[in-house]
Design a protein around this motif. Structure first.
Motif, mmCIF file in Angstrom:
data_model
loop_
_atom_site.group_PDB
_atom_site.id
_atom_site.type_symbol
_atom_site.label_atom_id
_atom_site.label_comp_id
_atom_site.label_asym_id
_atom_site.label_seq_id
_atom_site.Cartn_x
_atom_site.Cartn_y
_atom_site.Cartn_z
ATOM 1 N N LEU A 1 -20.355 -59.332 -2.053
ATOM 2 C CA LEU A 1 -21.613 -58.903 -1.446
ATOM 3 C C LEU A 1 -22.417 -58.148 -2.502
ATOM 4 O O LEU A 1 -21.853 -57.483 -3.356
ATOM 5 C CB LEU A 1 -21.295 -57.968 -0.273
ATOM 6 C CG LEU A 1 -22.466 -57.279 0.416
ATOM 7 C CD1 LEU A 1 -23.336 -58.289 1.162
ATOM 8 C CD2 LEU A 1 -21.971 -56.208 1.385
ATOM 9 N N TYR B 1 -19.636 -47.470 -13.012
ATOM 10 C CA TYR B 1 -20.140 -48.632 -12.284
ATOM 11 C C TYR B 1 -18.994 -49.240 -11.495
ATOM 12 O O TYR B 1 -18.008 -49.692 -12.056
ATOM 13 C CB TYR B 1 -20.699 -49.674 -13.261
ATOM 14 C CG TYR B 1 -21.304 -50.872 -12.553
ATOM 15 C CD1 TYR B 1 -22.612 -50.824 -12.077
ATOM 16 C CD2 TYR B 1 -20.558 -52.023 -12.328
ATOM 17 C CE1 TYR B 1 -23.164 -51.897 -11.407
ATOM 18 C CE2 TYR B 1 -21.110 -53.101 -11.660
ATOM 19 C CZ TYR B 1 -22.411 -53.032 -11.204
ATOM 20 O OH TYR B 1 -22.952 -54.089 -10.530
ATOM 21 N N PHE C 1 -21.197 -41.243 -14.592
ATOM 22 C CA PHE C 1 -20.875 -42.083 -13.434
ATOM 23 C C PHE C 1 -20.105 -43.335 -13.859
ATOM 24 O O PHE C 1 -20.074 -43.677 -15.039
ATOM 25 C CB PHE C 1 -22.156 -42.489 -12.703
ATOM 26 C CG PHE C 1 -22.921 -41.314 -12.157
ATOM 27 C CD1 PHE C 1 -22.507 -40.687 -10.986
ATOM 28 C CD2 PHE C 1 -24.044 -40.834 -12.819
ATOM 29 C CE1 PHE C 1 -23.205 -39.601 -10.489
ATOM 30 C CE2 PHE C 1 -24.745 -39.741 -12.323
ATOM 31 C CZ PHE C 1 -24.320 -39.129 -11.158
ATOM 32 N N ARG D 1 -26.565 -55.329 -13.896
ATOM 33 C CA ARG D 1 -25.332 -56.103 -14.087
ATOM 34 C C ARG D 1 -24.755 -56.645 -12.783
ATOM 35 O O ARG D 1 -23.635 -57.155 -12.747
ATOM 36 C CB ARG D 1 -24.285 -55.286 -14.835
ATOM 37 C CG ARG D 1 -23.937 -53.951 -14.242
ATOM 38 C CD ARG D 1 -22.793 -53.327 -15.062
ATOM 39 N NE ARG D 1 -23.196 -52.091 -15.720
ATOM 40 C CZ ARG D 1 -22.367 -51.326 -16.428
ATOM 41 N NH1 ARG D 1 -21.115 -51.673 -16.578
ATOM 42 N NH2 ARG D 1 -22.798 -50.214 -16.990
ATOM 43 N N TYR E 1 -17.715 -53.859 -3.285
ATOM 44 C CA TYR E 1 -18.380 -54.852 -2.441
ATOM 45 C C TYR E 1 -17.669 -56.204 -2.437
ATOM 46 O O TYR E 1 -18.229 -57.197 -1.980
ATOM 47 C CB TYR E 1 -19.833 -55.067 -2.889
ATOM 48 C CG TYR E 1 -20.732 -53.848 -2.845
ATOM 49 C CD1 TYR E 1 -20.371 -52.677 -2.172
ATOM 50 C CD2 TYR E 1 -21.979 -53.861 -3.467
ATOM 51 C CE1 TYR E 1 -21.204 -51.571 -2.151
ATOM 52 C CE2 TYR E 1 -22.832 -52.764 -3.438
ATOM 53 C CZ TYR E 1 -22.433 -51.616 -2.788
ATOM 54 O OH TYR E 1 -23.268 -50.539 -2.765
ATOM 55 N N THR E 2 -16.475 -56.288 -2.978
ATOM 56 C CA THR E 2 -15.762 -57.570 -2.982
ATOM 57 C C THR E 2 -14.784 -57.627 -1.807
ATOM 58 O O THR E 2 -13.793 -56.887 -1.783
ATOM 59 C CB THR E 2 -15.023 -57.776 -4.325
ATOM 60 O OG1 THR E 2 -16.006 -57.881 -5.361
ATOM 61 C CG2 THR E 2 -14.190 -59.058 -4.308
ATOM 62 N N GLU F 1 -16.806 -49.997 -20.638
ATOM 63 C CA GLU F 1 -18.152 -50.544 -20.377
ATOM 64 C C GLU F 1 -18.672 -50.147 -18.985
ATOM 65 O O GLU F 1 -19.830 -50.373 -18.661
ATOM 66 C CB GLU F 1 -18.181 -52.073 -20.527
ATOM 67 C CG GLU F 1 -17.474 -52.858 -19.436
ATOM 68 C CD GLU F 1 -16.097 -53.354 -19.883
ATOM 69 O OE1 GLU F 1 -15.494 -52.690 -20.767
ATOM 70 O OE2 GLU F 1 -15.642 -54.386 -19.348
ATOM 71 N N ARG F 2 -17.797 -49.548 -18.179
ATOM 72 C CA ARG F 2 -18.242 -49.109 -16.846
ATOM 73 C C ARG F 2 -18.904 -47.734 -16.853
ATOM 74 O O ARG F 2 -19.470 -47.306 -15.848
ATOM 75 C CB ARG F 2 -17.047 -49.084 -15.884
ATOM 76 C CG ARG F 2 -16.555 -50.473 -15.546
ATOM 77 C CD ARG F 2 -15.481 -50.417 -14.490
ATOM 78 N NE ARG F 2 -15.120 -51.753 -14.066
ATOM 79 C CZ ARG F 2 -15.705 -52.427 -13.080
ATOM 80 N NH1 ARG F 2 -16.685 -51.869 -12.397
ATOM 81 N NH2 ARG F 2 -15.332 -53.650 -12.779
ATOM 82 N N LEU F 3 -18.796 -47.045 -17.954
ATOM 83 C CA LEU F 3 -19.366 -45.700 -18.036
ATOM 84 C C LEU F 3 -20.888 -45.760 -17.971
ATOM 85 O O LEU F 3 -21.521 -46.492 -18.731
ATOM 86 C CB LEU F 3 -18.926 -45.063 -19.363
ATOM 87 C CG LEU F 3 -18.947 -43.545 -19.429
ATOM 88 C CD1 LEU F 3 -17.986 -42.935 -18.422
ATOM 89 C CD2 LEU F 3 -18.587 -43.094 -20.837
ATOM 90 N N ILE F 4 -21.473 -44.994 -17.069
ATOM 91 C CA ILE F 4 -22.926 -44.942 -16.929
ATOM 92 C C ILE F 4 -23.375 -43.537 -17.337
ATOM 93 O O ILE F 4 -22.784 -42.554 -16.882
ATOM 94 C CB ILE F 4 -23.349 -45.235 -15.471
ATOM 95 C CG1 ILE F 4 -23.064 -46.704 -15.150
ATOM 96 C CG2 ILE F 4 -24.815 -44.915 -15.252
ATOM 97 C CD1 ILE F 4 -23.270 -47.051 -13.693
ATOM 98 N N PRO F 5 -24.398 -43.448 -18.215
ATOM 99 C CA PRO F 5 -24.869 -42.126 -18.665
ATOM 100 C C PRO F 5 -25.071 -41.186 -17.478
ATOM 101 O O PRO F 5 -25.632 -41.578 -16.458
ATOM 102 C CB PRO F 5 -26.199 -42.446 -19.359
ATOM 103 C CG PRO F 5 -26.023 -43.843 -19.855
ATOM 104 C CD PRO F 5 -25.152 -44.528 -18.834
ATOM 105 N N LYS G 1 -22.691 -46.750 -0.265
ATOM 106 C CA LYS G 1 -21.625 -47.461 -0.975
ATOM 107 C C LYS G 1 -20.281 -47.490 -0.245
ATOM 108 O O LYS G 1 -19.455 -48.361 -0.499
ATOM 109 C CB LYS G 1 -21.464 -46.886 -2.385
ATOM 110 C CG LYS G 1 -22.600 -47.331 -3.295
ATOM 111 C CD LYS G 1 -22.326 -47.041 -4.746
ATOM 112 C CE LYS G 1 -22.856 -45.679 -5.117
ATOM 113 N NZ LYS G 1 -22.766 -45.428 -6.576
ATOM 114 N N MET H 1 -19.672 -51.049 -8.182
ATOM 115 C CA MET H 1 -20.127 -51.833 -7.039
ATOM 116 C C MET H 1 -19.379 -53.151 -6.886
ATOM 117 O O MET H 1 -19.150 -53.605 -5.767
ATOM 118 C CB MET H 1 -21.611 -52.116 -7.170
ATOM 119 C CG MET H 1 -22.436 -50.879 -6.883
ATOM 120 S SD MET H 1 -24.127 -51.346 -6.626
ATOM 121 C CE MET H 1 -24.450 -52.148 -8.175
#
Lengths: 276, 276
Positions: free
Chosen positions: B157, A105, A103, B192, A111-112, A96-100, A141, A107
């Motif tokens: 964050l 996802y 890439f 998301r 960012y944690t 589910e992290r696959l971005i067209p 990022k 973040m």
């Protein structure tokens, strides 16, 4: 402050040293703060040195001489580094992290604080012997990981901008070839950001061909700063020949297959001192 | 781990609690880690509670019930908050920081971990009772302060981007009027990034008219998230009427006079709970 019992004083010194990693505190500082003579502090420090080894959280170094004192350098257990990187790889491999566009996802990971603090510890431990004066990154990022690394090394962070901003005064600009979209871009850094002759550690979250890091290295040349290390969170397997050599990458992205909905990431344990 | 003596165990618990601010640890966790029965841990915690008050570094809270445990919330001494903000004002008022166009060079302050960690503590202390789920900021200069605040509150964050980036998947875009150059700009956040119904704390480094913060608040409405606080490092005296109300600003920029080479900054002590 009221005079403390010895066990309280030891816990107090523990607090000060571990929440200020890689900062040198003199015995005189503790002696004054806790209103006891230096030999008592010296005894406390001996207990603490053993204790941080027992707890396996890093080490305390005593620096002799007039500017001497004591300093705590945190470290992660080898086992914890293993678990952390394996968990991150497993999490980032979820389809589910696959971005067209090929890439991922990530973040929420980048960012944690709880996660990236530990990434910062791994990088800091890798480069702490290199006498780093600044950690350098490029927006956006990679900033959180770079800041955590800088905090643990107890040095300032430098953020290179991707746009020339009027609000930071005279700046040095560098053109570079961005790997992800193969276009010429400009990076910019205020002329007063870095002192000449400094040693810097470059930290970034992702590297494909290495064009951005190469640009950052050129930028450092303009400031007569020495690049004393490059740490990358995730680098791709391909292209195998990068535009920069000599970097430490924690995780390798082996493959993204949009058709099969497949992401494969592998920790680069062998790049780390602890595992060699 | 070898069994520790009580003073070692107390220092060990001190380390774990203070380097993981606002994270709840169960008595069972410590009991297992240090191989002693829970009543001993309970005794240790009592000693520690008194100790953090004596050291004046924050407080330890005991949370009853099945999910209960113990948590450390750091805080700065009132006197240290005073000194820090006064020192920052003095440093930023130096005339060599004036940048043509009416700006102040302040990256060295904004990016130095030792300084902004304390700024993060001030913000965290101000909003810790508001049950914050995320700290939200917008790129770029506010990120380090926002990350430090997030770390201390033990929440992720969120960084709103100023450009729509293909690499973060479907996103919500908001147009907003930027105060510094009076133009319509776009801010963007991945769909998301934030769970519905969350409570967020907005943190930014600088506010003039408040257009950017207003945009961030609109963005939060799109995510059905509640803005439970706004913390600004420096806000300008003029315009007095901002586009947002209800914010805490640590420092007020009274005046920048390019002709006279004059910058005047004043701490906003009265906005802070500790000083009211």
């Amino acid at each position: 402050m009221d005079k403390l019992k010895r066990n309280e004083r030891i816990a107090g010194i523990m607090y000060i040293l571990t929440t200020n990693p890689n900062k040198v505190f003199t015995y005189g500082y503790f002696s004054e703060l806790f209103k006891v003579k230096k030999p008592s502090i010296s005894g406390d420090i001996s207990i603490m040195k053993e204790l941080v080894v027992k707890l396996d959280i890093g080490h305390i170094e005593t620096i002799p001489g007039a500017n001497g004192g004591v300093r705590f350098s945190p470290n992660m257990r080898k086992k914890d580094v293993e678990n952390l990187l394996l968990e991150i790889c497993a999490e980032l491999s979820k389809d589910e992290r696959l971005i067209p566009g090929g890439f991922i996802y990530m973040m929420d990971i980048l960012y944690t604080p709880r996660i990236i603090k530990n990434i910062g510890k791994i990088f800091a431990n890798e480069f702490v012997k290199n006498d780093i004066d600044y950690v350098v990154t490029i927006e956006t990022k990679g900033i959180p990981i770079a800041l955590m690394t800088a905090e643990i090394l107890n040095v300032p962070l430098i953020i290179i901008r991707k746009n020339m901003k009027i609000t930071e005064g005279p700046a040095v600009n560098i053109n570079y070839l961005s790997g992800s979209n193969k276009t010429i871009q400009t990076m910019s850094l205020s002329k007063r950001a870095i002192k000449e002759g400094s040693k810097v550690l470059i930290i970034d979250d992702f590297m494909r061909a290495g064009g951005t890091v190469k640009g950052m290295k050129e930028m450092m040349r303009e400031f007569n700063a020495e690049v004393a290390g490059v740490g990358i969170f995730i680098s791709t397997k391909n292209p195998e020949k990068k535009l920069v050599e000599d970097y430490v990458s924690l995780i390798r992205l082996e493959k993204i297959d949009e058709e099969k909905n497949e992401i494969i990431l592998i920790p680069n344990f062998k790049q780390l001192k602890q595992f060699r």
